[in-house]
Design a protein around this motif. Structure first.
Motif, PDB file in Angstrom:
ATOM      1  N   LEU A 108      -1.114   4.593   0.572  1.00 36.84           N
ATOM      2  CA  LEU A 108      -0.281   3.557  -0.027  1.00 36.84           C
ATOM      3  C   LEU A 108      -0.648   3.478  -1.499  1.00 36.84           C
ATOM      4  N   GLN A 133       4.971   4.077  -1.374  1.00 35.26           N
ATOM      5  CA  GLN A 133       4.930   2.886  -2.213  1.00 35.26           C
ATOM      6  C   GLN A 133       4.468   1.688  -1.385  1.00 35.26           C
ATOM      7  N   ALA A 134       3.440   1.021  -1.845  1.00 38.11           N
ATOM      8  CA  ALA A 134       2.939  -0.178  -1.171  1.00 38.11           C
ATOM      9  C   ALA A 134       3.870  -1.356  -1.470  1.00 38.11           C
ATOM     10  N   ASP A 163      -2.192  -4.162  -0.835  1.00 34.46           N
ATOM     11  CA  ASP A 163      -2.120  -3.200   0.262  1.00 34.46           C
ATOM     12  C   ASP A 163      -2.791  -1.867  -0.081  1.00 34.46           C
TER      13      ASP A 163
END
Length: 130
Positions: free
Chosen positions: A12, A49-50, A55
């Motif tokens: 992430l 993509q977080a 995250d």
């Protein structure tokens, strides 16, 4: 038994486009919308993509570990490891561990580590002098 062909690590990331640039231009990966891979998937990542920066959580150091690793890749010889170090150095990699050699009962282990823009650490090592 069925044979697994390769695996990738899912990461992430806080800024997908920035991470794609790093993995392509610094690490030398082939980057697509789905993968960042090098050397026929010997080193592979799925960059995602977080939702939020919270995250993105690189590993912490384990017991007895100075540099925390998220990925550890093996290179055949110390000569090849040195060449990879110089390649990454010329591409502007951020090193969190310079090359170090540790003598073991069976021989010498050599390794170094770099860090991606989100703090994920990718280490490289070899156990063969030649």
């Amino acid at each position: 038994m069925s044979k697994i062909q390769f695996s990738v690590q899912v990461l992430l990331v806080s800024d997908l486009e920035r991470s794609k640039r790093f993995y392509e231009h610094v690490l030398g990966c082939e980057v697509t919308d789905w993968w960042a891979v090098r050397d026929d998937f010997a080193l592979g990542f799925k960059l995602m993509q977080a939702f939020s920066i919270e995250d993105v959580r690189p590993n912490k150091a384990g017991k007895g570990q100075v540099v925390p690793w998220n990925t550890y890749a093996y290179v055949d010889t110390h000569v090849e490891l040195d060449a990879l170090f110089h390649e990454l150095q010329t591409k502007g990699a951020e090193f969190v561990q310079q090359p170090v050699v540790e003598e073991q009962g069976w021989g010498a282990w050599k390794e170094f580590a770099i860090q991606d823009p989100d703090g994920y650490v990718i280490a490289f090592g070899s156990g063969k002098r030649n």
